[in-house]
Design an enzyme around this catalytic site. Structure first.
Site, PDB file in Angstrom:
ATOM      1  CG  ASN A   1       4.534   5.516  -4.127  1.00 16.32           C
ATOM      2  OD1 ASN A   1       4.535   6.647  -4.624  1.00 16.32           O
ATOM      3  ND2 ASN A   1       4.648   4.416  -4.856  1.00 16.32           N
ATOM      4  CD1 TRP A   2       1.178  10.173  -0.445  1.00 12.85           C
ATOM      5  CD2 TRP A   2       1.651  12.318  -0.886  1.00 12.85           C
ATOM      6  NE1 TRP A   2       1.153  10.858   0.740  1.00 12.85           N
ATOM      7  CE2 TRP A   2       1.441  12.174   0.498  1.00 12.85           C
ATOM      8  CE3 TRP A   2       1.972  13.581  -1.399  1.00 12.85           C
ATOM      9  CZ2 TRP A   2       1.531  13.259   1.382  1.00 12.85           C
ATOM     10  CZ3 TRP A   2       2.064  14.655  -0.518  1.00 12.85           C
ATOM     11  CH2 TRP A   2       1.842  14.485   0.857  1.00 12.85           C
ATOM     12  CE  LYS A   3       1.178   3.299  -5.645  1.00 11.61           C
ATOM     13  NZ  LYS A   3       0.652   2.001  -6.010  1.00 11.61           N
TER      14      LYS A   3
ATOM     15  CG  HIS B   1       6.299   1.583  -7.705  1.00 10.90           C
ATOM     16  ND1 HIS B   1       5.226   1.126  -8.424  1.00 10.90           N
ATOM     17  CD2 HIS B   1       5.923   1.564  -6.399  1.00 10.90           C
ATOM     18  CE1 HIS B   1       4.233   0.848  -7.588  1.00 10.90           C
ATOM     19  NE2 HIS B   1       4.624   1.096  -6.358  1.00 10.90           N
TER      20      HIS B   1
ATOM     21  CD  GLU C   1       1.854   1.867  -9.427  1.00 12.22           C
ATOM     22  OE1 GLU C   1       2.237   3.016  -9.165  1.00 12.22           O
ATOM     23  OE2 GLU C   1       1.103   1.213  -8.676  1.00 12.22           O
TER      24      GLU C   1
ATOM     25  CD  GLU D   1       5.539  -1.424  -3.314  1.00 13.40           C
ATOM     26  OE1 GLU D   1       4.913  -0.866  -2.410  1.00 13.40           O
ATOM     27  OE2 GLU D   1       5.636  -0.958  -4.461  1.00 13.40           O
TER      28      GLU D   1
ATOM     29  N   GLY E   1      -2.690  -2.049  -4.778  1.00 12.20           N
ATOM     30  CA  GLY E   1      -3.931  -1.369  -5.130  1.00 12.20           C
ATOM     31  C   GLY E   1      -5.097  -2.303  -5.359  1.00 12.20           C
TER      32      GLY E   1
ATOM     33  CB  SER F   1      -3.464  -4.241  -0.225  1.00  9.20           C
ATOM     34  OG  SER F   1      -3.847  -4.093  -1.583  1.00  9.20           O
TER      35      SER F   1
ATOM     36  N   GLY G   1       0.631   2.865  -0.496  1.00  2.03           N
ATOM     37  CA  GLY G   1       0.033   3.730  -1.503  1.00  2.03           C
ATOM     38  C   GLY G   1      -1.257   4.358  -0.998  1.00  2.03           C
ATOM     39  N   GLY G   2      -2.391   3.765  -1.367  1.00  2.00           N
ATOM     40  CA  GLY G   2      -3.709   4.336  -1.102  1.00  2.00           C
ATOM     41  C   GLY G   2      -3.931   4.802   0.329  1.00  2.00           C
TER      42      GLY G   2
HETATM   43  P1  13P Z   1      -1.237   0.273  -2.264  1.00  2.00           P
HETATM   44  O1  13P Z   1      -0.858   0.464  -0.824  1.00  2.00           O
HETATM   45  O2  13P Z   1      -2.228   1.280  -2.762  1.00  2.00           O
HETATM   46  O3  13P Z   1      -1.584  -1.145  -2.571  1.00  2.00           O
HETATM   47  O4  13P Z   1       0.116   0.595  -3.119  1.00  2.00           O
HETATM   48  C1  13P Z   1       1.287  -0.021  -2.758  1.00  2.00           C
HETATM   49  C2  13P Z   1       2.386   0.606  -3.500  1.00  2.00           C
HETATM   50  O5  13P Z   1       2.515   0.434  -4.699  1.00  2.00           O
HETATM   51  C3  13P Z   1       3.313   1.483  -2.763  1.00  2.00           C
HETATM   52  O6  13P Z   1       4.422   1.785  -3.535  1.00  2.00           O
END
Ligand code: 13P
Length: 252
Positions: A10-12, A97, A99, A169, A175, A214, A235-236
């Site tokens: 997920n590149w956000k 999500h 967020e 999640e 993050g 994470s 994500g990251g």
């Molecule tokens: P991280 O892997 O950066 O913690 O993000 C997880 C996430 O929100 C994937 O949708």
């Protein structure tokens, strides 16, 4: 029941079209590695990059959006619909999500409409759920996530439910570098499968449930080794091609 493991990045709100294309230059190599491991891989770029990423994606490399509107077209300024995504080769959408729940006020009931629209369009919803640190510390995780699942799947048939991917999640692990223990992740995911079994019986065994929060090359193997965890939403660590390749190599 064997469920193919999925690693979805997920590149956000990261990467414009140039950076996205540069990542995709290594997609063939990534897919070859994933095929060797017997896992499925994909990425979820911003709307702006979806067409280009889908154009560059080799067959079998999943391209997902990070959201969708439940209507096909009309006066919904700033929105994008399932048919539009399909037209450019997008096959899935991340829904709900944390967020989007936090910054865009998305509720599980709103997610339910999006899930139904995606299923109607023969696309794959990746439905996210997960609790806050407060809920976790109060020991209310399962009750909280159960409500999200029940609301998200309301009115979805067993046949359709099998096509949905759930992503658990925990918000406190996103993050933060503070990933959930494999025991916590596995126990909550098993409880989610139990809720789905209550709704759908044996069909619940076919629903893939991912862990997110994470996930890194150093811990992915432990998560994917858990019997109920069918992959990771990352994500990251999905942003750099080298790190995504490491995730694939370490996945199983
Ligand atoms: P991280 O892997 O950066 O913690 O993000 C997880 C996430 O929100 C994937 O949708």
């Amino acid at each position: 029941m064997s469920r193919t493991k999925l690693l979805l990045g997920n590149w956000k709100m990261n990467k414009g079209p140039k950076e996205a294309a540069s990542f995709m230059a290594q997609a063939e190599e990534m897919l070859a590695l994933a095929n060797e491991k017997g896992i499925e891989i994909g990425v979820a770029p911003t709307f702006l990059c979806l067409e280009e990423v889908a154009r560059l994606a080799p067959g079998g490399f999943l391209v997902s959006s990070q959201n969708v509107n439940e209507h096909d077209h009309g006066a919904y300024t700033g929105e994008v619909s399932c048919p539009m995504l399909k037209e450019v080769g997008v096959k899935a959408a991340i829904i709900g999500h944390s967020e989007r729940r936090e910054y865009n006020g998305e509720t599980s009931k709103a997610c339910n409409l999006k899930i139904k629209a995606l299923l109607q369009a023969a696309m794959t919803p990746v439905y996210c759920c997960g609790e806050s640190l407060k809920t976790y510390e109060e020991g209310e995780t399962v009750a909280f996530v159960e409500k999200q699942i029940l609301e998200g799947f309301e009115g979805v048939s067993a046949e359709d439910a099998k096509k949905v991917i759930v992503a658990y999640e925990p918000i406190w692990a996103i993050g933060t570098g503070k990933s959930a223990s494999t025991d916590d992740a596995e126990n909550t995911i098993r409880a989610i499968r139990g809720v789905l079994a209550g709704l759908y019986g044996e069909a619940a065994d076919e629903i893939r449930i991912l862990y997110g929060g994470s996930v890194k090359p150093g811990n992915i193997k432990a998560y994917l080794g858990c019997p109920d965890i069918d992959g990771a939403l990352v994500g990251g660590a999905s942003l750099e091609p080298s790190s995504f390749i490491e995730l694939i190599k370490e996945s199983v």
